[in-house]
Design an enzyme around this catalytic site. Structure first.
Site, PDB file in Angstrom:
ATOM      1  N   TRP A 155      80.416  29.957  38.693  1.00 46.30           N
ATOM      2  CA  TRP A 155      80.817  28.423  38.825  1.00 46.30           C
ATOM      3  C   TRP A 155      81.564  28.287  37.326  1.00 46.30           C
ATOM      4  CZ3 TRP A 155      79.627  24.309  35.570  1.00 46.30           C
ATOM      5  CH2 TRP A 155      80.197  22.997  35.736  1.00 46.30           C
TER       6      TRP A 155
ATOM      7  N   ASP B 248      84.690  12.283  45.391  1.00 46.49           N
ATOM      8  CA  ASP B 248      83.308  12.187  45.857  1.00 46.49           C
ATOM      9  C   ASP B 248      82.884  10.669  45.594  1.00 46.49           C
ATOM     10  OD1 ASP B 248      80.858  12.432  46.725  1.00 46.49           O
ATOM     11  OD2 ASP B 248      80.445  14.049  45.335  1.00 46.49           O
TER      12      ASP B 248
ATOM     13  N   ASP C 135      85.518  20.004  50.479  1.00 40.72           N
ATOM     14  CA  ASP C 135      84.762  20.500  49.494  1.00 40.72           C
ATOM     15  C   ASP C 135      83.541  21.181  50.226  1.00 40.72           C
ATOM     16  OD1 ASP C 135      83.972  21.084  47.059  1.00 40.72           O
ATOM     17  OD2 ASP C 135      84.027  19.189  46.294  1.00 40.72           O
TER      18      ASP C 135
ATOM     19  N   CYS D  29      88.330  23.568  48.850  1.00 45.85           N
ATOM     20  CA  CYS D  29      87.638  23.440  47.402  1.00 45.85           C
ATOM     21  C   CYS D  29      86.339  23.625  47.904  1.00 45.85           C
ATOM     22  CB  CYS D  29      87.676  21.794  46.774  1.00 45.85           C
ATOM     23  SG  CYS D  29      86.665  21.773  45.410  1.00 45.85           S
TER      24      CYS D  29
ATOM     25  N   ASP E 177      86.262  24.461  38.780  1.00 47.82           N
ATOM     26  CA  ASP E 177      85.930  23.070  38.167  1.00 47.82           C
ATOM     27  C   ASP E 177      86.255  23.003  36.554  1.00 47.82           C
ATOM     28  OD1 ASP E 177      85.377  21.751  40.456  1.00 47.82           O
ATOM     29  OD2 ASP E 177      83.219  22.182  40.338  1.00 47.82           O
TER      30      ASP E 177
HETATM   31  C1  GLA Z   1      83.063  19.794  43.415  1.00 52.56           C
HETATM   32  C2  GLA Z   1      84.541  20.016  43.211  1.00 52.56           C
HETATM   33  C3  GLA Z   1      84.901  18.829  42.288  1.00 52.56           C
HETATM   34  C4  GLA Z   1      84.331  17.355  42.720  1.00 52.56           C
HETATM   35  C5  GLA Z   1      83.114  17.498  42.840  1.00 52.56           C
HETATM   36  C6  GLA Z   1      82.404  16.118  43.742  1.00 52.56           C
HETATM   37  O1  GLA Z   1      82.324  20.331  42.287  1.00 52.56           O
HETATM   38  O2  GLA Z   1      84.890  21.210  42.960  1.00 52.56           O
HETATM   39  O3  GLA Z   1      86.290  18.970  41.949  1.00 52.56           O
HETATM   40  O4  GLA Z   1      85.260  17.012  43.879  1.00 52.56           O
HETATM   41  O5  GLA Z   1      82.598  18.352  43.682  1.00 52.56           O
HETATM   42  O6  GLA Z   1      81.202  16.054  43.846  1.00 52.56           O
END
Ligand code: GLA
Length: 733
Positions: free
Chosen positions: A203, A371, A482, A530, A552
């Site tokens: 990650w 989110d 996502d 995503c 991220d």
């Molecule tokens: C993931 C995505 C982020 C964001 C969060 C929201 O980690 O990669 O860009 O949208 O979720 O919870």
């Protein structure tokens, strides 16, 4: 000889020659039994006489000449599609189990078909092309004992050196048979003097390039996470030793699939190499009833006779021209601002509107609400599955917010995580059995969430109805889809005991079906996939969304390696890249705002910060950055990508270039990571220019011929301070 476009069958020699733009792939039938073998993949040949490469005149010889050593033949022959259980002890592509518990399978040629165009793979993403652009060979094989038919499908493209492969397995018998393993492709290379490259990560540090020498034994990367994953990537490339960006041979395989995979190179006993790719056999089995067909996902194979750079450009061209679909595939994307790193869960209509207002005045074109806008979601512990607008946060509802954003001249986009369900959600309270889980075993939570059983139509329908209602309620022009956790505790309430092994693949088919529904119902929507950053940045997802969130980690320096690894295979126009605030939220690093802009320019380009709160000097730079995007995006999106220097390798500086296909301009991005003291300027040697043309440096007005820029190079003073960067734009005079 009979053939269509790039594919010919030489009857006498029993050879299929598949010619693409500058590579040949040769398949040959061997022995009276007509085993389907691999003869050659490499630089284009004018002649199909390469049967000798299969070494059939050497011991153990073919079974018709030496049946006492049939098993030894099986262990040496370069099968196009290897099978388990009759003497080939290397990695098999196909392994079955019959109702009597036997696993052996052996395939021989029965017929073939050559035609223009390329078939779609039912329910699966795949490259495509018109009858003018590509041609296809289908070789039908059979195991007569099992009455199992396997159709090997190959396509070649006129304008690319890629060969795509997949296989269709049909049960022509009268009893069910279980597929225990059904990989998509197998490739044999003579010798094992190769190095191999894979993409490794975690990650926030996805797709770092790993390079190692190949030796005897099995070298594999894989995912069993139900997603292509942060950790390993469905890509493997074999290189002749020392191959670099410009020279050496490269044989690459990339999987057009987003779930579990295996990619493996095997150094075999006679110093040959077998490379395989497909759905990982662990967590997989498939019951094939009489008459049923199983389709293996597609593998793209690219050959380059001029190093990794050419391989990269072949993949980019193929994916831009023959994989990415929809309105945005050849179009500039709106510059977005996403509120995730700006506000996390702490936002309301006023806050979003204040960001939008400021952003629109600076040239930003779309607000994306991330989110936290639904159910009772104020942190990441609840509400996934309750896709109803939280009007405590969005006073007056979603439509009001979207209308206000539209009035500012901006588009509006929204975040969903449709595949997930929070234990604390109305959806879970109503349908606990919709989560993937094993009876009597508490499923493992991850980010406090479970995964919905997307193999079930009623689950997909219910989720889709909620998503569709939201999207239909206002003028929403973008969706970020996502997926924030891997799959485990694999169990479905709707699959029989002997079909539980189908869950991971059925899950992927369900997700693909949902995304197809979404882009069909909303053809003007810009979809960005995503997965907790870039855990599902793969060719499968690119078939549904023209761009994918890359990671991220938005730190400009971390992004150098992430984007280098990603762009090894995937075009820049597909890489989600944003300018974020400093100190960076992932690593705490402070980098110049300009560098953040230059790095994001190599992707889709957007912002992820609270534009009302960043330093004034940074804010003042945004209008020129958005102008920079508009000026260069056509070139960045469509041009040829060249890697000039790699910070991951040299630990000093990074440099890449995008050259127009017609040689008319080139944009060079140079990042000096740590400023050196008391050194001379850097020399950068450009690539891909017309050697005889004259180019002008737009900024300094200095003129150079293309050959000077490419062979002698241009000098660039190092920027002052750490993490400095420069753009150099040369235009043909
Ligand atoms: C993931 C995505 C982020 C964001 C969060 C929201 O980690 O990669 O860009 O949208 O979720 O919870």
């Amino acid at each position: 000889m009979r053939g269509i476009m790039g594919i010919r069958y030489f009857e006498e020699e029993k050879v299929f020659q598949l010619d693409s733009k500058d590579a040949s792939y040769v398949i040959a039938l061997a022995d009276e039994e007509q085993f389907v073998g691999h003869a050659y993949f490499g630089r284009k040949l004018s002649d199909c006489h390469v049967r000798h490469l299969m070494r059939l005149d050497e011991g153990p010889f073919v079974p018709s000449k030496n049946n006492r050593d049939r098993a030894a033949f099986g262990d040496a022959f370069p099968f196009e599609y290897s099978t388990h259980g009759v003497g080939d002890f290397r990695e098999s592509c196909l392994k079955v189990e019959t109702s009597r518990g036997h696993e052996a399978c052996s395939l021989v040629y029965r017929s073939h078909r050559i035609y223009d165009g390329k078939p779609a793979l039912e329910g699966l993403p795949a490259t495509f092309g018109t009858e003018k652009e590509c041609s296809t060979l289908e070789i039908t094989c059979e195991d007569p004992v099992l009455q199992l038919e396997v159709v090997l499908v190959y396509s070649v493209f006129e304008d690319n050196s890629a060969v795509t492969r997949s296989a269709r397995i049909r049960n022509r018998g009268s009893e069910a048979v279980y597929l225990k393993k059904a990989l998509s492709a197998c490739l044999h290379l003579d010798g094992l003097d190769y190095e191999y490259i894979t993409l490794h990560g975690s990650w926030a540090r996805e797709r770092r390039i790993d390079r190692r020498p190949l030796t005897h034994g099995k070298h594999s990367v894989s995912s069993l996470r139900g997603e292509s994953s942060h950790q390993d990537h469905p890509f493997i490339a074999l290189l002749t030793p020392g191959a670099n960006q410009d020279s050496g041979e490269v044989y690459a395989m990339n999987f057009v699939y987003s779930g579990n995979f295996l990619a493996q190179a095997e150094g075999c006993q006679f110093d040959t190499t077998r490379v395989v790719m497909g759905i990982h056999p662990e967590n997989f089995s498939w019951k094939l009833e009489p008459g049923e067909v199983f389709t293996c996902p597609e593998v793209v194979m690219v050959y380059s006779d001029a190093g990794l750079g050419k391989m990269t450009r072949r993949f980019h061209d193929l994916y831009r021209g023959h994989l990415i679909r929809g309105e945005y595939r050849n179009k500039k994307r709106p510059i977005l601002i996403n509120n995730w790193e700006a506000t996390y869960f702490d936002f309301n209509t006023d806050k979003l509107l204040s960001i939008a207002k400021e952003a629109s005045s600076l040239g930003i074109e779309m607000l994306v609400m991330d989110d936290g806008w639904f159910g009772q979601r104020s942190d990441d512990n609840s509400s996934l599955g309750d896709w109803q607008v939280n009007e405590d946060k969005l006073a007056g509802g979603l439509k009001r917010l979207v209308d206000e954003v539209n009035k500012l001249g901006m588009k509006f986009g929204i975040w969903f995580e449709p595949e997930m369900i929070s234990p604390d959600s109305d959806l879970y309270r109503a349908h606990p059995d919709w989560a993937i889980q094993i009876p009597d075993r508490t499923p493992s939570r991850c980010r406090n969430q479970y995964v919905l059983d997307m193999s079930r139509r009623e689950v997909r329908d219910a989720v889709y109805a909620m998503v569709k209602a939201v999207l239909s309620s206002a003028n929403i022009e973008y969706v970020k889809w996502d997926m924030n956790r891997p799959l485990c505790d694999l169990g479905s309430f709707c699959l029989d005991a002997d079909r539980q092994g189908e869950l991971s693949h059925r899950y992927m088919l369900g997700v693909y079906e949902l995304q197809e529904r979404l882009i069909t119902d909303f053809p003007h929507l810009l979809l960005e996939n995503c997965s907790g950053g870039g855990a599902r940045f793969d060719a499968g997802m690119l078939y549904y969304s023209p761009q994918i969130w890359c990671s991220d980690d938005t730190d400009a320096i971390e992004r150098l390696s992430i984007q280098e690894g990603t762009s090894l295979v995937y075009p820049l126009c597909s890489m989600g890249a944003h300018i974020s605030d400093c100190p960076n939220h992932a690593v705490g690093r402070i980098t110049p705002f300009a560098t953040r802009g230059h790095v994001a320019l190599a992707g889709t380009f957007g912002y992820e910060l609270d534009v009302t709160r960043i330093p004034q000097a940074d804010r003042d730079m945004i209008p020129s950055q958005t102008a920079m995007y508009h000026k260069y995006n056509d070139l960045v999106r469509t041009g040829d990508y060249y890697r000039i220097a790699s910070y991951s390798e040299n630990r000093q500086f990074d440099c890449w270039e995008v050259a127009a296909k017609d040689g008319s301009e080139v944009l060079v991005t140079y990042v000096e990571v740590l400023r050196r003291v008391n050194f001379k300027s850097r020399t950068l040697r450009l690539r891909g220019l017309d050697p005889e043309a004259v180019y002008e440096n737009e900024e300094t007005k200095e003129r150079y011929t293309g050959d000077v820029l490419m062979y002698a190079g241009v000098q660039v003073p190092e920027p002052w301070g750490d993490f400095g960067s420069r753009l150099l734009h040369f235009v043909r005079v």
